[in-house]
Design a protein around this motif. Structure first.
Motif, PDB file in Angstrom:
ATOM      1  N   MET A 161      31.368 -18.289  34.928  1.00  0.00           N
ATOM      2  CA  MET A 161      32.249 -19.055  34.032  1.00  0.00           C
ATOM      3  C   MET A 161      33.617 -19.214  34.672  1.00  0.00           C
ATOM      4  SD  MET A 161      33.291 -18.255  30.070  1.00  0.00           S
ATOM      5  CE  MET A 161      31.622 -18.593  29.561  1.00  0.00           C
ATOM      6  N   SER A 162      34.205 -20.326  34.427  1.00  0.00           N
ATOM      7  CA  SER A 162      35.522 -20.606  35.003  1.00  0.00           C
ATOM      8  C   SER A 162      36.549 -19.645  34.490  1.00  0.00           C
ATOM      9  CB  SER A 162      35.940 -22.052  34.663  1.00  0.00           C
ATOM     10  OG  SER A 162      37.246 -22.272  35.105  1.00  0.00           O
ATOM     11  N   LYS A 163      37.450 -19.272  35.362  1.00  0.00           N
ATOM     12  CA  LYS A 163      38.507 -18.345  34.973  1.00  0.00           C
ATOM     13  C   LYS A 163      39.701 -19.049  34.373  1.00  0.00           C
ATOM     14  CE  LYS A 163      36.408 -14.649  36.252  1.00  0.00           C
ATOM     15  NZ  LYS A 163      35.978 -13.663  35.289  1.00  0.00           N
ATOM     16  N   SER A 164      39.705 -20.360  34.344  1.00  0.00           N
ATOM     17  CA  SER A 164      40.814 -21.082  33.732  1.00  0.00           C
ATOM     18  C   SER A 164      40.613 -21.156  32.254  1.00  0.00           C
ATOM     19  CB  SER A 164      40.914 -22.497  34.315  1.00  0.00           C
ATOM     20  OG  SER A 164      39.751 -23.222  34.033  1.00  0.00           O
ATOM     21  N   VAL A 165      41.724 -21.336  31.533  1.00  0.00           N
ATOM     22  CA  VAL A 165      41.681 -21.415  30.083  1.00  0.00           C
ATOM     23  C   VAL A 165      42.163 -22.781  29.661  1.00  0.00           C
ATOM     24  CG1 VAL A 165      43.990 -20.455  29.835  1.00  0.00           C
ATOM     25  CG2 VAL A 165      42.407 -20.307  27.939  1.00  0.00           C
ATOM     26  N   GLN A 166      41.556 -23.322  28.609  1.00  0.00           N
ATOM     27  CA  GLN A 166      41.914 -24.643  28.163  1.00  0.00           C
ATOM     28  C   GLN A 166      43.282 -24.641  27.508  1.00  0.00           C
ATOM     29  OE1 GLN A 166      38.755 -25.808  25.582  1.00  0.00           O
ATOM     30  NE2 GLN A 166      37.281 -26.083  27.224  1.00  0.00           N
ATOM     31  N   THR A 167      43.876 -25.843  27.435  1.00  0.00           N
ATOM     32  CA  THR A 167      45.175 -25.988  26.798  1.00  0.00           C
ATOM     33  C   THR A 167      45.113 -25.529  25.350  1.00  0.00           C
ATOM     34  OG1 THR A 167      45.653 -27.849  28.238  1.00  0.00           O
ATOM     35  CG2 THR A 167      46.994 -27.624  26.262  1.00  0.00           C
ATOM     36  N   ASN A 168      46.180 -24.852  24.922  1.00  0.00           N
ATOM     37  CA  ASN A 168      46.293 -24.361  23.559  1.00  0.00           C
ATOM     38  C   ASN A 168      45.273 -23.276  23.240  1.00  0.00           C
ATOM     39  OD1 ASN A 168      48.420 -26.123  22.990  1.00  0.00           O
ATOM     40  ND2 ASN A 168      47.025 -27.753  22.393  1.00  0.00           N
ATOM     41  N   PHE A 211      42.495  -2.457  29.166  1.00  0.00           N
ATOM     42  CA  PHE A 211      42.470  -3.407  28.064  1.00  0.00           C
ATOM     43  C   PHE A 211      42.212  -4.825  28.559  1.00  0.00           C
ATOM     44  CE2 PHE A 211      44.745  -6.444  25.334  1.00  0.00           C
ATOM     45  CZ  PHE A 211      44.013  -6.268  24.166  1.00  0.00           C
ATOM     46  N   ILE A 212      42.806  -5.195  29.700  1.00  0.00           N
ATOM     47  CA  ILE A 212      42.594  -6.528  30.267  1.00  0.00           C
ATOM     48  C   ILE A 212      41.131  -6.722  30.643  1.00  0.00           C
ATOM     49  CG2 ILE A 212      43.046  -7.913  32.324  1.00  0.00           C
ATOM     50  CD1 ILE A 212      45.963  -7.084  32.137  1.00  0.00           C
ATOM     51  N   GLN A 213      40.513  -5.682  31.189  1.00  0.00           N
ATOM     52  CA  GLN A 213      39.103  -5.781  31.542  1.00  0.00           C
ATOM     53  C   GLN A 213      38.257  -6.022  30.288  1.00  0.00           C
ATOM     54  OE1 GLN A 213      37.781  -5.950  34.488  1.00  0.00           O
ATOM     55  NE2 GLN A 213      35.647  -5.985  33.806  1.00  0.00           N
ATOM     56  N   PHE A 214      38.538  -5.266  29.248  1.00  0.00           N
ATOM     57  CA  PHE A 214      37.817  -5.444  27.988  1.00  0.00           C
ATOM     58  C   PHE A 214      38.089  -6.828  27.398  1.00  0.00           C
ATOM     59  CE2 PHE A 214      38.224  -5.367  23.347  1.00  0.00           C
ATOM     60  CZ  PHE A 214      36.908  -5.080  22.981  1.00  0.00           C
ATOM     61  N   LEU A 215      39.339  -7.273  27.470  1.00  0.00           N
ATOM     62  CA  LEU A 215      39.722  -8.563  26.907  1.00  0.00           C
ATOM     63  C   LEU A 215      39.026  -9.708  27.630  1.00  0.00           C
ATOM     64  CD1 LEU A 215      41.651  -9.675  24.719  1.00  0.00           C
ATOM     65  CD2 LEU A 215      43.356  -9.976  26.502  1.00  0.00           C
ATOM     66  N   THR A 216      38.909  -9.608  28.946  1.00  0.00           N
ATOM     67  CA  THR A 216      38.238 -10.649  29.719  1.00  0.00           C
ATOM     68  C   THR A 216      36.769 -10.751  29.351  1.00  0.00           C
ATOM     69  OG1 THR A 216      39.779 -10.266  31.562  1.00  0.00           O
ATOM     70  CG2 THR A 216      37.753 -11.468  32.049  1.00  0.00           C
ATOM     71  N   GLU A 263      35.061 -14.086  27.531  1.00  0.00           N
ATOM     72  CA  GLU A 263      33.944 -14.826  28.100  1.00  0.00           C
ATOM     73  C   GLU A 263      32.760 -14.859  27.140  1.00  0.00           C
ATOM     74  OE1 GLU A 263      33.109 -13.099  31.859  1.00  0.00           O
ATOM     75  OE2 GLU A 263      34.849 -14.012  32.854  1.00  0.00           O
ATOM     76  N   LYS A 264      32.537 -13.749  26.434  1.00  0.00           N
ATOM     77  CA  LYS A 264      31.462 -13.728  25.445  1.00  0.00           C
ATOM     78  C   LYS A 264      31.765 -14.686  24.300  1.00  0.00           C
ATOM     79  CE  LYS A 264      28.841 -10.650  22.417  1.00  0.00           C
ATOM     80  NZ  LYS A 264      28.672  -9.249  21.928  1.00  0.00           N
ATOM     81  N   GLU A 265      33.028 -14.739  23.871  1.00  0.00           N
ATOM     82  CA  GLU A 265      33.417 -15.646  22.797  1.00  0.00           C
ATOM     83  C   GLU A 265      33.256 -17.104  23.223  1.00  0.00           C
ATOM     84  OE1 GLU A 265      37.117 -16.169  19.643  1.00  0.00           O
ATOM     85  OE2 GLU A 265      37.482 -15.338  21.633  1.00  0.00           O
ATOM     86  N   GLN A 266      33.592 -17.407  24.485  1.00  0.00           N
ATOM     87  CA  GLN A 266      33.418 -18.764  24.996  1.00  0.00           C
ATOM     88  C   GLN A 266      31.949 -19.167  24.983  1.00  0.00           C
ATOM     89  OE1 GLN A 266      36.528 -19.941  24.684  1.00  0.00           O
ATOM     90  NE2 GLN A 266      36.409 -20.966  26.646  1.00  0.00           N
ATOM     91  N   GLN A 267      31.086 -18.244  25.354  1.00  0.00           N
ATOM     92  CA  GLN A 267      29.658 -18.529  25.334  1.00  0.00           C
ATOM     93  C   GLN A 267      29.165 -18.748  23.916  1.00  0.00           C
ATOM     94  OE1 GLN A 267      27.902 -15.196  27.349  1.00  0.00           O
ATOM     95  NE2 GLN A 267      28.552 -15.855  29.383  1.00  0.00           N
TER      96      GLN A 267
END
Length: 346
Positions: free
Chosen positions: A1-8, A132-137, A141-145
């Protein structure tokens, strides 16, 4: 999955909600307890625990405050920059509060070297934030899926709803061309509006526009059923300026027409009520049904499609109930306005 995040899209937006703040306080308290009981010193453990707890709560909450105030510009950054901002905010806040504690809380750190105290705090903050950052990432990614899967399911549901009323409407317009060209023209214009709305299923529309669209649909069906179709509208004197998902009300009326008016030789009256409060919008639709119609499953299938679409949009907070009393079928739809307002402010 792309590591970029969409606007907003803010990677750690969940931290600003009630559960996120509560989780932050719990984690801070757990860390404070571990640090208070870890050293083997003669200090009063409970006083030490109180001091460390106060320090960590102030640090974490202050860091979240800065991030919340900067949430809009941060949302336009890529995911690595957002995570860097999170790390920098917590480390900077830790350094500031450590310096204040060194200046004004000398008794608390009397047995420790000043620089050693600040560096230890920064190390603890860095390790906690890294975990925390590792958990957040992983969570992001799971939420995006999950969102992608929900979007695909919503697309499938709206693909099923489009041809249904478009087919009947095209037949009506085709019949009108033979004996009433002007009515056929009006029917085609109404059909165009309905077709455009069908392409926007899942997107927001003003409540007033949704009602106007539904009334266009009823006018279109009136050419087919004439006096057999009657709708009793009970609307507020003034409609509030709120938004709801497009094609929320129209399918309820279409369902009432298909299962209440069409099977009846004498026609039927459909009752539509709208009740609006600060927290929710309640839509009530009633139509008569025959005993034979109650045995058919199509009524429930159509409404289940509506329920699934709204569940995906409102994340399970919308409620749709169906009841049958005698020969009256009633649909009650409750839409939470608080979630809608939160989406508009995001």
């Amino acid at each position: 999955m792309s590591k970029s995040v969409q606007t907003n899209t803010l990677l750690f937006a969940a931290l600003f909600k009630e559960r996120g703040v509560l989780a932050t306080l719990v984690v801070a308290q757990v860390i404070a307890t571990i640090l208070a009981f870890a050293p083997a010193t003669a200090d009063d453990i409970w006083i030490r625990l109180g001091g460390i707890s106060l320090f960590l709560h102030l640090t974490f909450l202050s860091s979240l405050t800065w991030l919340y105030l900067l949430r809009k510009p941060l949302a336009h950054l890529s995911q690595p920059w957002q995570l860097s901002a999170l790390m920098a905010s917590l480390l900077l806040t830790t350094a500031v509060f450590s310096g204040l504690l060194v200046t004004y809380g000398g008794d608390f750190i009397a047995q420790q070297h000043t620089y050693q105290f600040i560096l230890r705090n920064l190390l603890v903050a860095f390790l906690v934030t890294a975990l925390f950052i590792q958990f957040l990432t992983i969570h992001f990614e799971k939420e995006q899926q999950t969102n992608a899967l929900a979007r695909a399911e919503l697309d499938a549901l709206q693909a099923r709803i489009r041809p249904h009323f478009l087919y009947n409407s095209l037949n009506t317009a085709a019949e009108l061309t033979h004996y009433d060209p002007e009515a056929a023209e009006q029917a085609i214009l109404a059909l165009a509006a309905l077709s455009q709305a069908a392409m926007r299923v899942g997107k927001e529309t003003a409540l007033s526009d949704e009602i106007a669209l539904t009334q266009q649909y009823i006018a279109l069906e009136s050419w087919r059923f004439a006096d057999r179709l009657q709708v009793n509208w009970q609307l507020p004197a003034q409609l509030p300026e709120i938004t709801i998902p497009c094609l929320t009300l129209q399918p309820l009326l279409e369902n009432a027409v298909c299962h209440g008016v069409e099977p009846s030789l004498t026609g039927a009256i459909i009752y539509v009520e709208l009740h609006i409060s600060k927290r929710s919008l309640v839509i009530l639709v009633e139509n008569p049904i025959s005993s034979q119609q109650q045995k058919r499953s199509g009524n429930g299938m159509a409404l289940n499609n509506i329920r699934q679409r709204l569940d995906l949009y409102y994340q399970g907070h919308a409620k749709l109930t169906m009841t049958t009393r005698g020969d009256i079928f009633r649909v009650k739809l409750v839409l939470p306005l608080a979630i809608n307002n939160a989406k508009e402010q995001a």
